[in-house]
Design an enzyme around this catalytic site. Structure first.
Site, PDB file in Angstrom:
ATOM      1  N   GLU A 404      -1.786  -1.971   1.202  1.00 16.98           N
ATOM      2  CA  GLU A 404      -2.521  -0.925   0.496  1.00 16.98           C
ATOM      3  C   GLU A 404      -3.031  -1.356  -0.875  1.00 16.98           C
ATOM      4  O   GLU A 404      -4.134  -0.970  -1.286  1.00 16.98           O
ATOM      5  CB  GLU A 404      -1.651   0.333   0.368  1.00 16.98           C
ATOM      6  CG  GLU A 404      -1.529   1.138   1.650  1.00 16.98           C
ATOM      7  CD  GLU A 404      -0.462   0.620   2.598  1.00 16.98           C
ATOM      8  OE1 GLU A 404      -0.299   1.202   3.688  1.00 16.98           O
ATOM      9  OE2 GLU A 404       0.224  -0.370   2.240  1.00 16.98           O
ATOM     10  N   ASP A 429       1.122   9.841   1.528  1.00 18.26           N
ATOM     11  CA  ASP A 429       2.421   9.387   1.018  1.00 18.26           C
ATOM     12  C   ASP A 429       2.379   7.918   0.595  1.00 18.26           C
ATOM     13  O   ASP A 429       3.168   7.486  -0.241  1.00 18.26           O
ATOM     14  CB  ASP A 429       3.492   9.555   2.096  1.00 18.26           C
ATOM     15  CG  ASP A 429       3.435  10.913   2.754  1.00 18.26           C
ATOM     16  OD1 ASP A 429       4.332  11.726   2.517  1.00 18.26           O
ATOM     17  OD2 ASP A 429       2.469  11.170   3.501  1.00 18.26           O
ATOM     18  N   PHE A 430       1.467   7.133   1.180  1.00 13.66           N
ATOM     19  CA  PHE A 430       1.450   5.692   0.941  1.00 13.66           C
ATOM     20  C   PHE A 430       0.754   5.305  -0.358  1.00 13.66           C
ATOM     21  O   PHE A 430       0.703   4.121  -0.693  1.00 13.66           O
ATOM     22  CB  PHE A 430       0.779   4.974   2.108  1.00 13.66           C
ATOM     23  CG  PHE A 430       1.431   5.188   3.450  1.00 13.66           C
ATOM     24  CD1 PHE A 430       2.672   5.816   3.554  1.00 13.66           C
ATOM     25  CD2 PHE A 430       0.808   4.785   4.614  1.00 13.66           C
ATOM     26  CE1 PHE A 430       3.271   6.033   4.793  1.00 13.66           C
ATOM     27  CE2 PHE A 430       1.401   4.988   5.851  1.00 13.66           C
ATOM     28  CZ  PHE A 430       2.630   5.614   5.944  1.00 13.66           C
ATOM     29  N   ILE A 431       0.218   6.300  -1.082  1.00 19.33           N
ATOM     30  CA  ILE A 431      -0.428   5.931  -2.353  1.00 19.33           C
ATOM     31  C   ILE A 431       0.588   5.365  -3.339  1.00 19.33           C
ATOM     32  O   ILE A 431       0.217   4.640  -4.271  1.00 19.33           O
ATOM     33  CB  ILE A 431      -1.182   7.113  -2.994  1.00 19.33           C
ATOM     34  CG1 ILE A 431      -0.228   8.241  -3.383  1.00 19.33           C
ATOM     35  CG2 ILE A 431      -2.315   7.595  -2.111  1.00 19.33           C
ATOM     36  CD1 ILE A 431      -0.873   9.318  -4.220  1.00 19.33           C
ATOM     37  N   HIS A 473       5.899  11.482   5.273  1.00 22.86           N
ATOM     38  CA  HIS A 473       4.589  11.586   5.915  1.00 22.86           C
ATOM     39  C   HIS A 473       4.022  13.002   5.823  1.00 22.86           C
ATOM     40  O   HIS A 473       3.169  13.376   6.625  1.00 22.86           O
ATOM     41  CB  HIS A 473       4.677  11.179   7.394  1.00 22.86           C
ATOM     42  CG  HIS A 473       4.817   9.707   7.614  1.00 22.86           C
ATOM     43  ND1 HIS A 473       5.982   9.028   7.341  1.00 22.86           N
ATOM     44  CD2 HIS A 473       3.938   8.785   8.077  1.00 22.86           C
ATOM     45  CE1 HIS A 473       5.831   7.752   7.636  1.00 22.86           C
ATOM     46  NE2 HIS A 473       4.597   7.572   8.080  1.00 22.86           N
TER      47      HIS A 473
END
Length: 669
Positions: A404, A429-431, A473
């Site tokens: 990312e 959520d992955f930010i 998630h």
């Protein structure tokens, strides 16, 4: 007579031409040395505020690496970047003014020593975050590859950055995409205060082999050696070669920062390193080439005068005026009128169709647009939203590794290099994995460069609780993003707005985080005209009412409309506002409604504490609505991570019934 050293990459010419090149290299190195010597003196005299990191002793690497580069070629730099940007062609006077925090500085006094940049010269920024320039360099190189004009990028980094995840992500992505980038490590043997032996166990040669890219080692104190090697490497890249990792061994004479007590190394070690002064080595080359010492002395005098004049000029420049405080945070937006609603009797489409059609429209309309992300190409995205686009737009819909930081950094670099990237982070959520690239790069680079950097990029992501996706998630993190000046945050609530807002985001000159709700991908609604555009930063009244203002965004708007319908049957008139854009916040639409209803309820899917609802409540008070007929009230989940068990998730997440009950209570006050 001793044979003059050959200069690799130079055209066949006379000894005189070679001597002139050597003298020019020496001039550039002398400029860097004198600039930094004066900067050190000015810092001690408190004329330069803030941090100051000097590269005295490393001049040969900067000059040699930039020697084969043209203006269109790019570099990214580090917090120790004066030498790199001077070697690439930036003028010393505006740089000195920048260090002094003056309006006439390279970046209008907004960046300072660690953040000097000028993309017009291919200088994509010194950077205060260790390793952050590497993903950005991958983005600049991506733009170069897509344009196929033979441009290359040199990404300077220190040996300490090798421990950063951004290093690994950027090098791997560049290898997978065969990008024209040189990752140039200035190995000065210290990571801040720690010797390299305490930081790494694998040599860079082994790391390069692990990524399947080329590796070269060079004496970083010998400008001829560096220039010769880089000339060869750059030429191979121009001909289509992939990335190369170059290790230039050198040494910094000063501490990690000015004022560093340097307890981690001895004076004897520094003194020994100075015996291999890059300027002395260059003078030896000049002697061998037969250059008159008087010419070298003349260069020294010329540079002394140049830097003295730069200091004098910078001192005379004014500081930024108070009224410019808000300048350069965001680029001006083109005014977009509110579109007419799509005819209810027309074609029906889904939110997932809206995403694909908006991407397809902008890819067709603008060759600078490209799409990248994990499995967005052949796989068509985890939800199938981009299916078919990779075949329709070869090379412009690109799969990335699961990296990312590299993905967002690539978008930042490509945007500064003139492209309009649309990149995907699979789940909101992955930010957290790539937050630096949003927080410190995308959001701040326009400001820190005094408007010289343009950041037209879109980060698409999705969220949504209610399907037992669990705590990692399901998060609604818009408040986290909206708190960062420079970012635009968009959250559509229906298919037509999804299409119009995404097109507007791609055309916008600012970094936009576009957040879709995955539970709405199947939501159906009227399909608007192909040219449908929705203005960013403007809320919409989706249902008029007189008793209570109910504000929401994303999927929760649909729940608010359902609640309003229920309450209408009870005689309660609810005005529902869809924010659409979270930042910048459309305060006017909310306040105008509140002035009519005198009651405010906010419903959102993010946890209640410290959220956007709290900002709207503060807005009401700040604007003098303390005489409201009822307390401002929020309907939102408690400050608990999203549960997995369906029974707990239903309890945690607001519903149309809980929204209706809250509005009913407020209306009765």
């Amino acid at each position: 007579m001793t044979q003059a050293p050959q200069f690799p990459g130079a055209s066949v010419g006379t000894r005189s031409a070679h001597a002139e090149q050597l003298l020019e290299m020496y001039r550039r190195m002398r400029r860097i040395r004198r600039f930094e010597e004066r900067a050190s003196e000015l810092y001690k005299a408190t004329e330069i505020p803030g941090f100051l990191h000097l590269s005295i002793g490393q001049e040969a690497t900067a000059v040699g690496a930039c020697w084969p580069l043209g203006e269109r070629d790019g570099i990214t730099s580090t917090h120790r970047g004066h030498g790199h940007v001077l070697a690439k062609g930036l003028d010393s006077a505006s740089m000195m003014a920048e260090l002094m925090g003056r309006e006439a500085g390279t970046n209008h006094g907004r960046g300072g020593s660690m953040h000097i940049a000028d993309p017009r010269l291919g200088i994509y920024g010194a950077n205060g975050i260790v390793g952050a320039g590497l993903p950005i360099a991958a983005g600049v190189a991506t733009a170069a590859k897509l344009r196929a004009a033979g441009d290359v990028v040199v990404a300077f980094f220190g040996d300490g950055a090798v421990a950063q995840g951004m290093f690994h992500e950027a090098v791997n992505l560049a290898a997978v995409w065969d990008l024209p980038v040189v990752f140039l490590c200035e190995n000065n043997h210290y990571s801040e205060f720690s010797p390299a032996s305490e930081q790494h166990r694998a040599p860079l040669s082994a790391r390069a082999a692990g990524y399947g890219i080329g590796y070269a080692h060079v004496d970083g104190n010998d400008v001829l050696a560096v220039a010769g090697m880089l000339t060869d490497v750059v030429e191979r890249l121009r001909e289509g070669g992939g990335p190369v990792l170059v290790e230039a061994e050198t040494y910094r004479w000063h501490g990690h920062y000015e004022g560093d007590p340097e307890r981690y190394r001895s004076a004897e070690e520094v003194s020994a390193a100075k015996e291999r002064d890059p300027l002395i080595i260059a003078r030896r080359h000049l002697d061998v080439a037969g250059v008159d010492t008087a010419l070298v002395a003349a260069v020294d005098e010329e540079i002394d005068k140049e830097i003295a004049a730069a200091v004098q000029w910078a001192r005379a420049q004014p500081e930024p005026a108070p009224e410019t405080l808000h300048d350069f945070v965001a680029a001006p937006r083109t005014a977009v009128p509110e579109p007419a609603p799509a005819p209810a009797s027309g074609e029906i489409f889904r939110s997932m169709d809206a995403v694909r059609l908006a991407l397809e429209h902008e890819l067709k309309a603008d060759p600078s647009v490209f799409v990248a992300g994990i499995d967005v190409g052949a796989g068509g995205n985890v939800f199938g939203l981009t299916r078919g686009l990779a075949e329709a737009f070869p090379g412009r819909v690109r799969d990335t590794p699961i990296s990312e930081s590299a993905v967002i950094g690539t978008a930042v670099g490509a945007a500064m290099a003139g492209m309009r990237p649309v990149v995907e982070v699979m789940y909101m959520d992955f930010i957290g994995v790539c937050f630096d690239m949003l927080l410190n790069q995308a959001a701040k680079l326009r400001f820190m460069t005094g408007g010289r950097a343009s950041l037209p990029l879109v980060v698409r992501t999705q969220f949504g609780a209610g399907r037992s996706s669990g705590s990692q998630h399901s998060q609604s993190l818009e408040a986290l993003l909206a708190h960062i000046p420079g970012l635009t945050v968009v959250m559509p609530s229906d298919p037509a707005d999804t299409y119009g807002l995404l097109r507007a985001a791609i055309q916008d000159p600012n970094p936009v985080i576009f957040v879709e709700n995955r539970l709405q991908y199947g939501l159906k609604g009227p399909r608007p005209a192909e040219d449908h555009l929705v203005p960013l930063g403007r809320a919409r009244v989706v249902r008029e009412g007189t008793d209570v203002t109910l504000v929401s965004w994303s999927r929760m708007v649909q729940d608010c409309l359902a609640a309003a319908e229920t309450l209408a049957a009870e005689g309660v008139s609810v005005e529902v506002i869809d924010l659409r854009t979270i930042a910048p916040l459309d305060r006017e639409t909310v306040l105008n409604s509140l002035a009519r209803t005198n009651r405010l309820v906010i419903a959102h899917e993010a946890v209640k504490d410290f959220g956007v609802g709290a900002e709207l409540a503060a807005l009401a008070v700040d604007e003098g609505f303390w005489h409201l007929d009822a307390p401002v009230t929020r309907v939102a989940p408690p400050p608990v991570p999203a549960p997995y068990a369906p029974s707990l998730e239903r309890l945690w997440l607001p519903s149309p019934d809980t929204i209706a009950e809250t509005v009913r209570r407020i209306a009765a006050v």
